[in-house]
Design an enzyme around this catalytic site. Structure first.
Site, PDB file in Angstrom:
ATOM      1  N   LYS A 201       1.182   4.217  -2.753  1.00  0.00           N
ATOM      2  CA  LYS A 201       0.874   5.618  -2.436  1.00  0.00           C
ATOM      3  C   LYS A 201       2.064   6.525  -2.753  1.00  0.00           C
ATOM      4  CE  LYS A 201      -3.371   5.260  -0.872  1.00  0.00           C
ATOM      5  NZ  LYS A 201      -4.510   5.818  -1.633  1.00  0.00           N
TER       6      LYS A 201
ATOM      7  N   TYR B 129       0.844  -1.206   0.000  1.00  0.00           N
ATOM      8  CA  TYR B 129       0.000   0.000   0.000  1.00  0.00           C
ATOM      9  C   TYR B 129       0.874   1.249   0.000  1.00  0.00           C
ATOM     10  CZ  TYR B 129      -3.074   3.499   2.278  1.00  0.00           C
ATOM     11  OH  TYR B 129      -3.782   4.634   2.628  1.00  0.00           O
TER      12      TYR B 129
END
Length: 258
Positions: free
Chosen positions: A152, A148
């Site tokens: 990002k 994740y």
């Protein structure tokens, strides 16, 4: 007169719903895009007039589904704002991250923003519109959830790529990087551990975590005319987390240095 339109992906969640509600202050229609059609419809119903808040089922990792969302926007009015909010995190540690998790997290948290932007870029050129990507402090520092976080971090770079390449068309591209946000997911954690927010807030200089409305206000600012000269930036909405940790500072100030 042509209606002004905003798209918010991942709109059925607390953050997406707050963003949709805030953007309604200066957009005629908000398209609430979410993979969960029922949840999106329920959120739209809670927000108000069905003519202004429209639920659209969309899998943002699927090119055909995203193309259908773009077509819906074009048929509704002039797309002024795209908010790439859809996202999720899976494995906490790198050791627990499988190749499948790595690919899935990158597809949802990075590639989806690319697919959605490319699908609506001509509409944004026509309106000289704005893109706001919902990133995370995880993309700025290491706080766990590696797949994740890497996605990002890529989303922040993608934000700058759009700002630089599409600025000549009048398109602005910015990102918001929230810290811990008090959503329903955190309420579940609080039910299991009543001290979860107390444990978390000590790392934040403002001594609280972020509310979805805090994120929505930042999105509204970056998408609106007050930010007309702002593009290519990442705005942390993190109650000071990335500025430094007070607990850590106190620990060092009380220790001996040689």
């Amino acid at each position: 007169m042509t209606q002004s339109v905003a798209i918010v992906t991942g709109a059925a969640g607390d953050i997406g719903a707050a963003i949709a509600a805030r953007l309604a202050d200066d957009h005629d229609v908000i398209l609430l895009a979410d993979i969960d059609a029922e949840a999106a419809a329920a959120t739209a119903g809670k927000l108000g007039d069905a003519g202004r808040f429209t639920a659209v089922q969309c899998d943002v990792t699927n090119e055909a589904s995203v193309a259908a969302l773009a077509e819906r926007a074009a048929g509704t009015g002039s797309l002024r704002t795209l908010v790439n909010n859809a996202g999720a995190a899976r494995a906490v540690s790198l050791h627990d991250t499988t190749p499948e998790i790595w690919r899935a997290d990158n597809a949802l948290n990075l590639e989806a923003a690319f697919l959605t932007f490319r699908a609506v870029e001509d509409q944004l050129k026509a309106s000289k519109g704005s893109v706001v990507n919902i990133a995370s402090v995880n993309g700025m520092n290491v706080f766990g959830h590696p797949a994740y976080s890497a996605a990002k971090a890529g989303l922040l770079h993608f934000t700058r790529l759009v700002a630089v390449e599409y600025g000549k068309f009048g398109i602005r591209s910015n990102a918001v990087a929230p810290g811990t946000v008090k959503t329903q997911a955190w309420e579940v954690r609080a039910a299991a551990n009543p001290n979860v927010f107390e444990d978390a807030r000590r790392w934040y200089p403002l001594q609280r975590v972020v509310d979805p409305k805090d994120v929505a206000n930042a999105v509204s600012f970056l998408a609106g005319p007050m930010a007309a000269a702002i593009t290519g930036v990442c705005l942390p909405v993190d109650c000071g987390l990335t500025a430094g940790q007070a607990e850590l500072a106190r620990t060092f100030s009380q220790s001996e240095h040689y």
